[in-house]
Scaffold this motif. Structure first.
Motif, PDB file in Angstrom:
ATOM      1  N   MET A  63     -14.944  40.168  29.594  1.00 42.92           N
ATOM      2  CA  MET A  63     -14.979  38.722  29.696  1.00 42.92           C
ATOM      3  C   MET A  63     -13.811  38.145  28.891  1.00 42.92           C
ATOM      4  N   ALA A  64     -13.153  37.206  29.462  1.00 47.22           N
ATOM      5  CA  ALA A  64     -11.991  36.596  28.820  1.00 47.22           C
ATOM      6  C   ALA A  64     -12.422  35.647  27.715  1.00 47.22           C
ATOM      7  N   GLN A  65     -11.597  35.573  26.720  1.00 45.45           N
ATOM      8  CA  GLN A  65     -11.818  34.641  25.612  1.00 45.45           C
ATOM      9  C   GLN A  65     -11.787  33.217  26.140  1.00 45.45           C
ATOM     10  N   GLN A  66     -12.677  32.370  25.622  1.00 44.96           N
ATOM     11  CA  GLN A  66     -12.720  30.980  26.050  1.00 44.96           C
ATOM     12  C   GLN A  66     -12.265  30.079  24.907  1.00 44.96           C
ATOM     13  N   GLU A  67     -11.612  28.995  25.285  1.00 47.31           N
ATOM     14  CA  GLU A  67     -11.173  27.989  24.328  1.00 47.31           C
ATOM     15  C   GLU A  67     -11.760  26.648  24.734  1.00 47.31           C
ATOM     16  N   PHE A  68     -12.399  26.003  23.774  1.00 45.59           N
ATOM     17  CA  PHE A  68     -12.956  24.674  23.983  1.00 45.59           C
ATOM     18  C   PHE A  68     -12.200  23.718  23.085  1.00 45.59           C
ATOM     19  N   LYS A  69     -11.684  22.643  23.639  1.00 50.37           N
ATOM     20  CA  LYS A  69     -10.935  21.659  22.855  1.00 50.37           C
ATOM     21  C   LYS A  69     -11.611  20.302  22.928  1.00 50.37           C
ATOM     22  N   THR A  70     -11.600  19.611  21.817  1.00 49.32           N
ATOM     23  CA  THR A  70     -12.104  18.246  21.795  1.00 49.32           C
ATOM     24  C   THR A  70     -11.117  17.336  22.526  1.00 49.32           C
ATOM     25  N   SER A  95     -15.393  32.712  17.046  1.00 43.94           N
ATOM     26  CA  SER A  95     -16.387  33.770  17.078  1.00 43.94           C
ATOM     27  C   SER A  95     -15.732  35.099  16.720  1.00 43.94           C
ATOM     28  N   SER A  96     -16.411  35.895  15.917  1.00 45.96           N
ATOM     29  CA  SER A  96     -15.855  37.183  15.495  1.00 45.96           C
ATOM     30  C   SER A  96     -15.945  38.248  16.584  1.00 45.96           C
ATOM     31  N   ILE A  97     -16.830  38.086  17.540  1.00 47.66           N
ATOM     32  CA  ILE A  97     -17.022  39.117  18.573  1.00 47.66           C
ATOM     33  C   ILE A  97     -16.240  38.792  19.835  1.00 47.66           C
ATOM     34  N   THR A  98     -16.481  37.625  20.410  1.00 42.86           N
ATOM     35  CA  THR A  98     -15.807  37.263  21.665  1.00 42.86           C
ATOM     36  C   THR A  98     -14.448  36.614  21.422  1.00 42.86           C
ATOM     37  N   HIS A  99     -14.231  36.152  20.208  1.00 46.60           N
ATOM     38  CA  HIS A  99     -13.021  35.410  19.820  1.00 46.60           C
ATOM     39  C   HIS A  99     -12.883  34.094  20.583  1.00 46.60           C
ATOM     40  N   ASP A 100     -14.019  33.596  21.109  1.00 41.99           N
ATOM     41  CA  ASP A 100     -14.028  32.249  21.687  1.00 41.99           C
ATOM     42  C   ASP A 100     -13.701  31.270  20.569  1.00 41.99           C
ATOM     43  N   LYS A 101     -13.051  30.174  20.937  1.00 36.81           N
ATOM     44  CA  LYS A 101     -12.614  29.198  19.940  1.00 36.81           C
ATOM     45  C   LYS A 101     -13.074  27.801  20.316  1.00 36.81           C
ATOM     46  N   PHE A 102     -13.440  27.052  19.293  1.00 33.97           N
ATOM     47  CA  PHE A 102     -13.694  25.622  19.435  1.00 33.97           C
ATOM     48  C   PHE A 102     -12.645  24.939  18.581  1.00 33.97           C
ATOM     49  N   ILE A 103     -11.798  24.126  19.205  1.00 33.45           N
ATOM     50  CA  ILE A 103     -10.617  23.575  18.539  1.00 33.45           C
ATOM     51  C   ILE A 103     -10.742  22.058  18.392  1.00 33.45           C
ATOM     52  N   GLU A 106     -23.304  23.377  21.481  1.00 35.21           N
ATOM     53  CA  GLU A 106     -23.474  24.444  22.477  1.00 35.21           C
ATOM     54  C   GLU A 106     -22.689  25.685  22.073  1.00 35.21           C
ATOM     55  N   PHE A 107     -21.464  25.492  21.582  1.00 34.57           N
ATOM     56  CA  PHE A 107     -20.633  26.607  21.135  1.00 34.57           C
ATOM     57  C   PHE A 107     -21.317  27.355  19.995  1.00 34.57           C
ATOM     58  N   LEU A 108     -21.781  26.631  18.985  1.00 26.09           N
ATOM     59  CA  LEU A 108     -22.403  27.263  17.832  1.00 26.09           C
ATOM     60  C   LEU A 108     -23.711  27.956  18.189  1.00 26.09           C
ATOM     61  N   ILE A 109     -24.515  27.324  19.018  1.00 26.84           N
ATOM     62  CA  ILE A 109     -25.782  27.937  19.432  1.00 26.84           C
ATOM     63  C   ILE A 109     -25.517  29.189  20.265  1.00 26.84           C
ATOM     64  N   HIS A 110     -24.556  29.118  21.167  1.00 24.08           N
ATOM     65  CA  HIS A 110     -24.211  30.278  21.998  1.00 24.08           C
ATOM     66  C   HIS A 110     -23.743  31.465  21.150  1.00 24.08           C
ATOM     67  N   HIS A 111     -23.063  31.182  20.046  1.00 28.34           N
ATOM     68  CA  HIS A 111     -22.498  32.236  19.195  1.00 28.34           C
ATOM     69  C   HIS A 111     -23.262  32.412  17.885  1.00 28.34           C
ATOM     70  N   GLN A 112     -24.514  31.962  17.832  1.00 29.66           N
ATOM     71  CA  GLN A 112     -25.243  31.976  16.571  1.00 29.66           C
ATOM     72  C   GLN A 112     -25.539  33.381  16.038  1.00 29.66           C
ATOM     73  N   ASP A 113     -25.459  34.385  16.883  1.00 27.11           N
ATOM     74  CA  ASP A 113     -25.682  35.757  16.419  1.00 27.11           C
ATOM     75  C   ASP A 113     -24.385  36.445  16.025  1.00 27.11           C
ATOM     76  N   GLU A 114     -23.300  35.707  16.021  1.00 23.57           N
ATOM     77  CA  GLU A 114     -21.995  36.243  15.662  1.00 23.57           C
ATOM     78  C   GLU A 114     -21.528  35.584  14.371  1.00 23.57           C
TER      79      GLU A 114
END
Length: 133
Positions: free
Chosen positions: A1-8, A28-36, A118-126
């Motif tokens: 799965m590709a890394q996702q980036e979410f921007k405000t 996120s430390s596992i998927t490296h998804d980012k919220f910017i 949503e980002f934090l809840i989705h990655h709460q186990d990371e």
């Protein structure tokens, strides 16, 4: 799965004249998804949380402590802040009032706060880290 980036909203646009092109990144430390976000948006969020702490509506959570006391990502060394109390951070973000239409630069929109939740809840186990760039 590709890394996702979410921007405000404001992180998606060039900053207005006079503002630096800087970001605060939650990753996120596992998927490296980012919220910017822009630092101004993150500061808006922390200012709101600090006011709620002063009013005794929330505890002095770790991210607020790091931000307020210039630790971790906000220290002179600008190291990472790893969110150790993510459930508490999520609960406090629910109390922030954003705006419906981001007319003023750096004010978080409600839809961006919802995406952050949503980002934090989705990655709460990371492990989630925060840094400035």
């Amino acid at each position: 799965m590709a890394q996702q980036e979410f921007k405000t909203k404001w992180a998606s646009e060039l900053p207005p004249w006079g503002a630096f092109d800087d970001y605060v990144i939650l990753e996120s430390s596992i998927t490296h998804d980012k919220f910017i976000t822009r630092p101004e948006e993150f500061n808006f969020m922390m200012d709101n949380l600090f006011a709620k702490w002063q009013e005794k509506k929330i505890e002095y959570i770790q991210v607020l402590k790091d931000w307020n006391e210039c630790l971790g990502a906000w220290s002179v060394e600008a190291s990472l802040t790893v969110i150790e109390d993510l459930p508490n951070f999520i609960d406090t973000i629910k109390l922030i009032d954003g705006v419906d239409n981001g007319e003023a630069y750096g004010i978080l929109e409600n839809r961006d706060l919802k995406r952050l939740m949503e980002f934090l809840i989705h990655h709460q186990d990371e492990r989630i880290s925060i840094r400035e760039e």
